[in-house]
Design a protein around this motif. Structure first.
Motif, PDB file in Angstrom:
ATOM      1  N   PRO A 268       0.828  -1.210   0.000  1.00 42.28           N
ATOM      2  CA  PRO A 268       0.000   0.000   0.000  1.00 42.28           C
ATOM      3  C   PRO A 268       0.861   1.259   0.000  1.00 42.28           C
ATOM      4  CG  PRO A 268      -0.458  -1.374   1.942  1.00 42.28           C
ATOM      5  CD  PRO A 268       0.686  -1.996   1.219  1.00 42.28           C
ATOM      6  N   ILE A 269       0.457   2.233  -0.816  1.00 45.73           N
ATOM      7  CA  ILE A 269       1.142   3.514  -0.840  1.00 45.73           C
ATOM      8  C   ILE A 269       0.681   4.319   0.366  1.00 45.73           C
ATOM      9  CG2 ILE A 269       1.489   5.638  -2.152  1.00 45.73           C
ATOM     10  CD1 ILE A 269       0.850   3.996  -4.702  1.00 45.73           C
ATOM     11  N   ASN A 270       1.642   4.949   1.028  1.00 42.10           N
ATOM     12  CA  ASN A 270       1.351   5.795   2.178  1.00 42.10           C
ATOM     13  C   ASN A 270       0.244   6.795   1.849  1.00 42.10           C
ATOM     14  OD1 ASN A 270       1.629   8.207   3.928  1.00 42.10           O
ATOM     15  ND2 ASN A 270       3.279   7.010   4.838  1.00 42.10           N
ATOM     16  N   GLU A 271      -0.743   6.884   2.735  1.00 44.81           N
ATOM     17  CA  GLU A 271      -1.907   7.727   2.454  1.00 44.81           C
ATOM     18  C   GLU A 271      -1.547   9.208   2.377  1.00 44.81           C
ATOM     19  OE1 GLU A 271      -6.568   7.620   3.837  1.00 44.81           O
ATOM     20  OE2 GLU A 271      -5.255   5.905   4.129  1.00 44.81           O
ATOM     21  N   GLU A 272      -0.526   9.610   3.155  1.00 42.40           N
ATOM     22  CA  GLU A 272      -0.061  11.007   3.076  1.00 42.40           C
ATOM     23  C   GLU A 272       0.527  11.316   1.703  1.00 42.40           C
ATOM     24  OE1 GLU A 272       2.587  12.170   6.213  1.00 42.40           O
ATOM     25  OE2 GLU A 272       1.138  11.532   7.736  1.00 42.40           O
ATOM     26  N   ARG A 273       1.195  10.305   1.150  1.00 44.58           N
ATOM     27  CA  ARG A 273       1.757  10.464  -0.191  1.00 44.58           C
ATOM     28  C   ARG A 273       0.636  10.616  -1.206  1.00 44.58           C
ATOM     29  NH1 ARG A 273       5.663   9.822  -3.819  1.00 44.58           N
ATOM     30  NH2 ARG A 273       5.521   8.253  -5.436  1.00 44.58           N
ATOM     31  N   LEU A 274      -0.424   9.842  -1.029  1.00 47.19           N
ATOM     32  CA  LEU A 274      -1.566   9.929  -1.938  1.00 47.19           C
ATOM     33  C   LEU A 274      -2.297  11.263  -1.789  1.00 47.19           C
ATOM     34  CD1 LEU A 274      -2.965   6.302  -1.694  1.00 47.19           C
ATOM     35  CD2 LEU A 274      -1.898   7.361  -3.686  1.00 47.19           C
ATOM     36  N   GLU A 275      -2.273  11.793  -0.567  1.00 43.74           N
ATOM     37  CA  GLU A 275      -2.859  13.119  -0.354  1.00 43.74           C
ATOM     38  C   GLU A 275      -2.133  14.144  -1.230  1.00 43.74           C
ATOM     39  OE1 GLU A 275      -5.200  14.313   1.808  1.00 43.74           O
ATOM     40  OE2 GLU A 275      -5.614  12.573   3.076  1.00 43.74           O
ATOM     41  N   ALA A 276      -0.801  14.032  -1.259  1.00 45.55           N
ATOM     42  CA  ALA A 276       0.013  14.980  -2.014  1.00 45.55           C
ATOM     43  C   ALA A 276      -0.071  14.702  -3.513  1.00 45.55           C
ATOM     44  CB  ALA A 276       1.459  14.922  -1.537  1.00 45.55           C
ATOM     45  N   ILE A 277       0.018  13.430  -3.878  1.00 42.91           N
ATOM     46  CA  ILE A 277      -0.024  13.024  -5.290  1.00 42.91           C
ATOM     47  C   ILE A 277      -1.027  11.884  -5.420  1.00 42.91           C
ATOM     48  CG2 ILE A 277       1.368  12.411  -7.307  1.00 42.91           C
ATOM     49  CD1 ILE A 277       3.853  12.930  -5.445  1.00 42.91           C
ATOM     50  N   PRO A 278      -2.319  12.216  -5.587  1.00 45.27           N
ATOM     51  CA  PRO A 278      -3.337  11.158  -5.609  1.00 45.27           C
ATOM     52  C   PRO A 278      -3.184  10.185  -6.770  1.00 45.27           C
ATOM     53  CG  PRO A 278      -4.311  13.314  -6.105  1.00 45.27           C
ATOM     54  CD  PRO A 278      -2.895  13.553  -5.674  1.00 45.27           C
ATOM     55  N   TYR A 279      -2.403  10.576  -7.795  1.00 42.95           N
ATOM     56  CA  TYR A 279      -2.219   9.690  -8.945  1.00 42.95           C
ATOM     57  C   TYR A 279      -0.877   8.967  -8.902  1.00 42.95           C
ATOM     58  CZ  TYR A 279      -0.303  14.209 -10.334  1.00 42.95           C
ATOM     59  OH  TYR A 279       0.356  15.398 -10.341  1.00 42.95           O
ATOM     60  N   ALA A 280      -0.240   8.969  -7.722  1.00 46.68           N
ATOM     61  CA  ALA A 280       1.025   8.246  -7.570  1.00 46.68           C
ATOM     62  C   ALA A 280       0.797   6.755  -7.812  1.00 46.68           C
ATOM     63  CB  ALA A 280       1.591   8.466  -6.177  1.00 46.68           C
ATOM     64  N   THR A 281       1.739   6.129  -8.520  1.00 45.65           N
ATOM     65  CA  THR A 281       1.590   4.699  -8.809  1.00 45.65           C
ATOM     66  C   THR A 281       2.572   3.845  -8.013  1.00 45.65           C
ATOM     67  OG1 THR A 281       3.088   4.923 -10.687  1.00 45.65           O
ATOM     68  CG2 THR A 281       0.729   5.059 -11.146  1.00 45.65           C
ATOM     69  N   ARG A 282       3.530   4.526  -7.380  1.00 43.01           N
ATOM     70  CA  ARG A 282       4.547   3.779  -6.632  1.00 43.01           C
ATOM     71  C   ARG A 282       4.617   4.276  -5.204  1.00 43.01           C
ATOM     72  NH1 ARG A 282       6.782   4.547 -11.626  1.00 43.01           N
ATOM     73  NH2 ARG A 282       7.590   2.692 -12.676  1.00 43.01           N
ATOM     74  N   CYS A 283       4.985   3.389  -4.302  1.00 42.26           N
ATOM     75  CA  CYS A 283       5.242   3.800  -2.937  1.00 42.26           C
ATOM     76  C   CYS A 283       6.549   4.606  -2.916  1.00 42.26           C
ATOM     77  CB  CYS A 283       5.328   2.591  -2.005  1.00 42.26           C
ATOM     78  SG  CYS A 283       6.783   1.564  -2.265  1.00 42.26           S
ATOM     79  N   ILE A 284       6.777   5.286  -1.826  1.00 38.69           N
ATOM     80  CA  ILE A 284       7.934   6.189  -1.762  1.00 38.69           C
ATOM     81  C   ILE A 284       9.260   5.439  -1.945  1.00 38.69           C
ATOM     82  CG2 ILE A 284       8.099   6.153   0.782  1.00 38.69           C
ATOM     83  CD1 ILE A 284       8.528   9.297  -1.440  1.00 38.69           C
ATOM     84  N   ASP A 285       9.335   4.229  -1.436  1.00 36.96           N
ATOM     85  CA  ASP A 285      10.571   3.446  -1.568  1.00 36.96           C
ATOM     86  C   ASP A 285      10.864   3.128  -3.034  1.00 36.96           C
ATOM     87  OD1 ASP A 285      10.952   3.479   1.128  1.00 36.96           O
ATOM     88  OD2 ASP A 285       9.973   1.542   1.468  1.00 36.96           O
ATOM     89  N   CYS A 286       9.835   2.682  -3.742  1.00 37.96           N
ATOM     90  CA  CYS A 286      10.012   2.331  -5.153  1.00 37.96           C
ATOM     91  C   CYS A 286      10.282   3.593  -5.971  1.00 37.96           C
ATOM     92  CB  CYS A 286       8.779   1.614  -5.680  1.00 37.96           C
ATOM     93  SG  CYS A 286       8.581  -0.017  -4.951  1.00 37.96           S
ATOM     94  N   GLN A 287       9.627   4.691  -5.621  1.00 36.84           N
ATOM     95  CA  GLN A 287       9.861   5.945  -6.326  1.00 36.84           C
ATOM     96  C   GLN A 287      11.325   6.351  -6.204  1.00 36.84           C
ATOM     97  OE1 GLN A 287       7.560   7.558  -8.237  1.00 36.84           O
ATOM     98  NE2 GLN A 287       9.246   8.873  -8.875  1.00 36.84           N
ATOM     99  N   ARG A 288      11.863   6.194  -4.991  1.00 37.55           N
ATOM    100  CA  ARG A 288      13.262   6.554  -4.766  1.00 37.55           C
ATOM    101  C   ARG A 288      14.202   5.668  -5.572  1.00 37.55           C
ATOM    102  NH1 ARG A 288      12.550   7.513   1.576  1.00 37.55           N
ATOM    103  NH2 ARG A 288      11.857   9.663   1.473  1.00 37.55           N
TER     104      ARG A 288
END
Ligand SMILES: [Zn+2]
Length: 118
Positions: free
Chosen positions: A93-113
């Motif tokens: 699951p993608i962190n909900e705070e991350r989705l708040e900032a970027i609701p169309y994010a497809t990757r979790c923060i670790d994978c994004q990095r």
């Protein structure tokens, strides 16, 4: 996960991006002067600065807006299919705070990095 909430955020964002794209295509010939001419208030300077800032944001948006629009459409589709909020790479699951900032994010923060590191 409250996907209804994210759906309305995404639909709002979609509206905004779609009208931005429309705006670019319609007003490519407009100059910055046209936009600032109407500003006759005493906070003229502040307004000009805002117009300039908006123009800078526009450039970023213009580059990205079509990409963002399809990302939003994909996110809306993921809401419909029940996969919204799961990382496309690792499935977590993608962190909900991350989705708040970027609701169309497809990757979790670790994978994004990992992605950004190449
Ligand atoms: Zn991931």
């Amino acid at each position: 996960m409250n996907t209804d909430r994210f759906r309305s955020i995404l639909l709002e964002e979609r509206e905004r991006v779609a009208s931005a794209i429309h705006h670019f295509h319609e007003s490519n010939s407009h100059s910055l002067e046209d936009e600032t001419e109407e500003e006759t208030y005493d906070n003229h300077l502040a307004d000009s600065a805002t117009a300039t800032l908006n123009r800078e944001i526009d450039y970023t948006l213009e580059e990205n807006s079509e990409h963002v629009l399809s990302a939003i459409d994909e996110a809306l589709l993921r809401i419909e299919t029940g996969t919204f909020g799961a990382c496309v790479r690792c499935g977590k699951p993608i962190n909900e705070e991350r989705l708040e900032a970027i609701p169309y994010a497809t990757r979790c923060i670790d994978c994004q990095r990992l992605e950004e590191r190449g």
